[in-house]
Design a protein around this motif. Structure first.
Motif, PDB file in Angstrom:
ATOM      1  N   GLY A 142      31.428 -21.866  29.104  1.00  0.00           N
ATOM      2  CA  GLY A 142      32.538 -21.697  28.407  1.00  0.00           C
ATOM      3  C   GLY A 142      32.954 -22.832  27.487  1.00  0.00           C
ATOM      4  O   GLY A 142      33.429 -22.477  26.150  1.00  0.00           O
ATOM      5  N   ALA A 143      32.403 -23.914  27.543  1.00  0.00           N
ATOM      6  CA  ALA A 143      32.819 -25.261  26.729  1.00  0.00           C
ATOM      7  C   ALA A 143      31.918 -24.921  25.393  1.00  0.00           C
ATOM      8  O   ALA A 143      32.310 -25.183  24.452  1.00  0.00           O
ATOM      9  CB  ALA A 143      32.332 -26.604  27.471  1.00  0.00           C
ATOM     10  N   LEU A 144      30.690 -24.410  25.682  1.00  0.00           N
ATOM     11  CA  LEU A 144      29.774 -24.082  24.659  1.00  0.00           C
ATOM     12  C   LEU A 144      30.289 -23.030  23.820  1.00  0.00           C
ATOM     13  O   LEU A 144      30.291 -23.216  22.424  1.00  0.00           O
ATOM     14  CB  LEU A 144      28.422 -23.889  24.910  1.00  0.00           C
ATOM     15  CG  LEU A 144      27.416 -25.070  25.576  1.00  0.00           C
ATOM     16  CD1 LEU A 144      26.077 -24.737  26.086  1.00  0.00           C
ATOM     17  CD2 LEU A 144      27.283 -26.307  24.449  1.00  0.00           C
ATOM     18  N   ALA A 145      30.853 -22.170  24.407  1.00  0.00           N
ATOM     19  CA  ALA A 145      31.329 -20.803  23.608  1.00  0.00           C
ATOM     20  C   ALA A 145      32.680 -21.409  22.972  1.00  0.00           C
ATOM     21  O   ALA A 145      32.671 -20.807  21.855  1.00  0.00           O
ATOM     22  CB  ALA A 145      31.614 -19.732  24.599  1.00  0.00           C
ATOM     23  N   ALA A 146      33.345 -22.257  23.370  1.00  0.00           N
ATOM     24  CA  ALA A 146      34.755 -22.628  22.652  1.00  0.00           C
ATOM     25  C   ALA A 146      34.056 -23.400  21.368  1.00  0.00           C
ATOM     26  O   ALA A 146      34.832 -23.229  20.304  1.00  0.00           O
ATOM     27  CB  ALA A 146      35.347 -23.513  23.466  1.00  0.00           C
ATOM     28  N   GLN A 147      33.128 -24.050  21.414  1.00  0.00           N
ATOM     29  CA  GLN A 147      32.516 -24.862  20.171  1.00  0.00           C
ATOM     30  C   GLN A 147      31.975 -23.779  19.241  1.00  0.00           C
ATOM     31  O   GLN A 147      32.011 -23.977  18.070  1.00  0.00           O
ATOM     32  CB  GLN A 147      31.487 -25.651  20.436  1.00  0.00           C
ATOM     33  CG  GLN A 147      31.938 -26.836  21.580  1.00  0.00           C
ATOM     34  CD  GLN A 147      30.704 -27.688  22.041  1.00  0.00           C
ATOM     35  OE1 GLN A 147      29.610 -27.749  21.506  1.00  0.00           O
ATOM     36  NE2 GLN A 147      30.776 -28.600  22.942  1.00  0.00           N
ATOM     37  N   GLU A 148      31.693 -22.539  19.735  1.00  0.00           N
ATOM     38  CA  GLU A 148      30.907 -21.493  18.923  1.00  0.00           C
ATOM     39  C   GLU A 148      32.050 -20.428  18.562  1.00  0.00           C
ATOM     40  O   GLU A 148      31.548 -19.322  18.213  1.00  0.00           O
ATOM     41  CB  GLU A 148      29.518 -21.219  19.563  1.00  0.00           C
ATOM     42  CG  GLU A 148      28.492 -22.136  19.573  1.00  0.00           C
ATOM     43  CD  GLU A 148      28.220 -22.907  18.574  1.00  0.00           C
ATOM     44  OE1 GLU A 148      28.566 -22.320  17.270  1.00  0.00           O
ATOM     45  OE2 GLU A 148      27.609 -23.787  18.600  1.00  0.00           O
ATOM     46  N   ALA A 149      33.206 -20.545  18.955  1.00  0.00           N
ATOM     47  CA  ALA A 149      34.233 -19.280  19.159  1.00  0.00           C
ATOM     48  C   ALA A 149      34.371 -18.648  17.427  1.00  0.00           C
ATOM     49  O   ALA A 149      34.769 -17.661  17.435  1.00  0.00           O
ATOM     50  CB  ALA A 149      35.338 -19.725  19.553  1.00  0.00           C
ATOM     51  N   HIS A 150      33.970 -19.353  16.490  1.00  0.00           N
ATOM     52  CA  HIS A 150      34.055 -18.824  15.260  1.00  0.00           C
ATOM     53  C   HIS A 150      32.882 -17.850  14.886  1.00  0.00           C
ATOM     54  O   HIS A 150      32.852 -17.376  13.784  1.00  0.00           O
ATOM     55  CB  HIS A 150      34.201 -20.316  14.422  1.00  0.00           C
ATOM     56  CG  HIS A 150      32.906 -20.990  14.145  1.00  0.00           C
ATOM     57  ND1 HIS A 150      32.537 -21.672  15.193  1.00  0.00           N
ATOM     58  CD2 HIS A 150      31.774 -21.001  13.372  1.00  0.00           C
ATOM     59  CE1 HIS A 150      31.332 -22.496  15.101  1.00  0.00           C
ATOM     60  NE2 HIS A 150      31.119 -21.989  13.795  1.00  0.00           N
ATOM     61  N   ARG A 151      31.997 -17.917  15.862  1.00  0.00           N
ATOM     62  CA  ARG A 151      30.718 -17.057  15.444  1.00  0.00           C
ATOM     63  C   ARG A 151      30.915 -15.606  15.753  1.00  0.00           C
ATOM     64  O   ARG A 151      31.647 -15.323  16.542  1.00  0.00           O
ATOM     65  CB  ARG A 151      29.565 -17.619  16.389  1.00  0.00           C
ATOM     66  CG  ARG A 151      29.410 -18.896  16.202  1.00  0.00           C
ATOM     67  CD  ARG A 151      28.469 -19.435  15.144  1.00  0.00           C
ATOM     68  NE  ARG A 151      27.984 -20.771  15.286  1.00  0.00           N
ATOM     69  CZ  ARG A 151      27.169 -21.318  14.398  1.00  0.00           C
ATOM     70  NH1 ARG A 151      26.773 -20.568  13.117  1.00  0.00           N
ATOM     71  NH2 ARG A 151      26.620 -22.666  14.272  1.00  0.00           N
ATOM     72  N   PRO A 152      30.496 -14.781  14.597  1.00  0.00           N
ATOM     73  CA  PRO A 152      30.902 -13.504  14.897  1.00  0.00           C
ATOM     74  C   PRO A 152      30.004 -12.809  15.960  1.00  0.00           C
ATOM     75  O   PRO A 152      30.395 -11.688  16.795  1.00  0.00           O
ATOM     76  CB  PRO A 152      30.696 -12.719  13.615  1.00  0.00           C
ATOM     77  CG  PRO A 152      29.617 -13.576  12.804  1.00  0.00           C
ATOM     78  CD  PRO A 152      29.922 -15.149  13.404  1.00  0.00           C
ATOM     79  N   LEU A 153      28.867 -13.487  16.384  1.00  0.00           N
ATOM     80  CA  LEU A 153      28.055 -12.636  17.562  1.00  0.00           C
ATOM     81  C   LEU A 153      27.449 -13.857  18.201  1.00  0.00           C
ATOM     82  O   LEU A 153      26.867 -14.609  17.790  1.00  0.00           O
ATOM     83  CB  LEU A 153      26.744 -11.894  16.552  1.00  0.00           C
ATOM     84  CG  LEU A 153      25.880 -11.184  17.697  1.00  0.00           C
ATOM     85  CD1 LEU A 153      26.539 -10.139  18.434  1.00  0.00           C
ATOM     86  CD2 LEU A 153      25.123 -10.522  16.892  1.00  0.00           C
ATOM     87  N   LEU A 154      27.405 -13.739  19.704  1.00  0.00           N
ATOM     88  CA  LEU A 154      26.919 -14.754  20.635  1.00  0.00           C
ATOM     89  C   LEU A 154      26.094 -14.000  21.678  1.00  0.00           C
ATOM     90  O   LEU A 154      26.431 -12.917  21.887  1.00  0.00           O
ATOM     91  CB  LEU A 154      28.091 -15.385  21.190  1.00  0.00           C
ATOM     92  CG  LEU A 154      29.090 -16.276  20.665  1.00  0.00           C
ATOM     93  CD1 LEU A 154      30.237 -16.736  21.606  1.00  0.00           C
ATOM     94  CD2 LEU A 154      28.106 -17.428  19.875  1.00  0.00           C
ATOM     95  N   LYS A 155      24.942 -14.616  22.053  1.00  0.00           N
ATOM     96  CA  LYS A 155      23.993 -14.120  22.834  1.00  0.00           C
ATOM     97  C   LYS A 155      24.188 -14.985  24.112  1.00  0.00           C
ATOM     98  O   LYS A 155      23.933 -16.203  23.941  1.00  0.00           O
ATOM     99  CB  LYS A 155      22.707 -14.023  22.336  1.00  0.00           C
ATOM    100  CG  LYS A 155      21.671 -13.463  23.549  1.00  0.00           C
ATOM    101  CD  LYS A 155      20.268 -13.176  22.902  1.00  0.00           C
ATOM    102  CE  LYS A 155      19.531 -14.641  23.069  1.00  0.00           C
ATOM    103  NZ  LYS A 155      18.120 -14.590  22.873  1.00  0.00           N
ATOM    104  N   LEU A 156      24.510 -14.464  25.376  1.00  0.00           N
ATOM    105  CA  LEU A 156      24.504 -15.498  26.337  1.00  0.00           C
ATOM    106  C   LEU A 156      23.574 -15.047  27.647  1.00  0.00           C
ATOM    107  O   LEU A 156      23.081 -13.824  27.690  1.00  0.00           O
ATOM    108  CB  LEU A 156      26.023 -15.352  27.212  1.00  0.00           C
ATOM    109  CG  LEU A 156      26.456 -14.142  27.417  1.00  0.00           C
ATOM    110  CD1 LEU A 156      27.511 -14.166  28.488  1.00  0.00           C
ATOM    111  CD2 LEU A 156      27.500 -13.256  26.023  1.00  0.00           C
TER     112      LEU A 156
END
Length: 334
Positions: A142-156
């Motif tokens: 969750g913390a890493l996703a918050a840092q990358e929240a501006h990204r249009p596409l995330l792979k988890l």
């Protein structure tokens, strides 16, 4: 001394070596190393380069890859091994990938052209790449996703179907990002079917490798509310008959296909067979990722953030503007 007319012309020289590039710290706090094998073909001032990334989990070692390439060096130098003959003499995999990429780059540079022109492709354009949220605890992801929240596409990465707390943490932290899930073949068919509504509600738009390839026949037995992508079970065109009706998409990784030549043919055949396309690269430098960036011009999903994971990349490397990946310069590859 031989008359000048009888002196053999200079032949291209082939060199191969291993290199290491440190990665930034991962979700588990471990700082890792990307180990690559670099092939170079030299002729005067012309140099073609190709990079592959051996995967020890697949039994690929840097030492074995170097030895295999060295055994082929004389054939490359004499012209016995060229791009087409390489496909017949070397099986798909990292060895063929490094050589094939170096041959494409060498041919482009010695003809003062570009790979996309030689291949008959359109002018490359910018791509939007996924950015990976590596596996970890829900709190860390969750913390890493918050840092990358501006990204249009995330792979988890979700190794278990029971890790919905991690999915929820990422979704809360990055509510506007589209999501891809890489399941690392760790789920079961029943759990996948049961989880589909939850995954769909969370906005997941692609599930990669939910089941082991040896146990994926059941994927043909139900309607997929979310497209399912074959990764590890997709090697080259010979893989496609097995994947029909089980998968909706395939992932193309040049280290698996054995280079750009087979990857182009695989992409065309997969489109004809009705598959959607995802293009990715292993964690190597921009030199590994550049050919995939050209291949991925028509892909439905692009997963080419590998250079962003490095603490140090090649220079010049690929240019990123946020999640936007620019076409590679010819000084890098192609």
């Amino acid at each position: 001394m031989l008359p000048r007319a009888l002196i053999p012309p200079d032949r291209p020289r082939v060199s191969v070596r291993s290199e290491q590039f440190p990665l930034e710290r991962q979700a588990d706090g471990v700082r890792r190393i990307a180990e690559i094998v670099l092939v170079e073909i030299h002729e005067g001032s012309t140099r073609g380069r190709g990079e592959c990334v051996p995967d020890p989990a697949l039994g690929e070692t840097v030492e074995a890859v170097i030895a295999a390439i060295e055994a082929l060096a004389d054939g490359i130098s004499t012209g016995v091994i060229m791009r087409r003959s390489l496909q017949r003499t070397v099986p798909a995999g990292v060895v063929r990938n490094a050589i094939d990429l170096a041959l494409w780059d060498f041919d482009a540079k010695r003809t003062n052209s570009s790979v996309w022109q030689i291949a008959g492709l359109d002018v490359p354009h910018r791509l939007t790449t996924a950015v990976t949220i590596p596996h970890g605890s829900a709190e860390v992801m969750g913390a890493l996703a918050a840092q990358e929240a501006h990204r249009p596409l995330l792979k988890l990465e979700l190794d278990s179907i029971h890790e919905f707390d991690r999915l929820l943490a990422v979704k809360v932290a990055a509510p506007h990002s589209r999501l891809i899930v890489d399941a690392h073949a760790g789920w079961t068919l029943d759990s996948l079917i049961q989880a589909m509504p939850t995954l769909k509600d969370a906005g997941v738009e692609l599930i990669e490798d939910p089941l082991p390839a040896s146990n994926d026949a059941g994927l043909a037995s139900f309607k997929h509310e979310i497209p399912i992508c074959a990764n590890r079970s997709c090697r080259d065109r010979s893989s496609l008959p097995h994947l029909v009706r089980r998968y909706d998409a395939i992932n193309i990784d040049l280290n698996r296909t054995g280079g750009f030549t087979e990857a182009l043919a695989l992409l065309e055949q997969a489109r004809d067979d009705g598959f959607r396309i995802k293009v990715s690269s292993r964690v190597g430098t921009s030199l590994s990722t550049a050919p995939a960036a050209i291949l991925g011009q028509d892909a439905d999903w692009v997963d080419l953030d590998a250079p962003l994971l490095l603490a140090r990349d090649r220079q010049p490397g690929l240019r990123f503007d946020g999640s936007v990946l620019y076409p590679p310069s010819v000084s890098l590859w192609g």
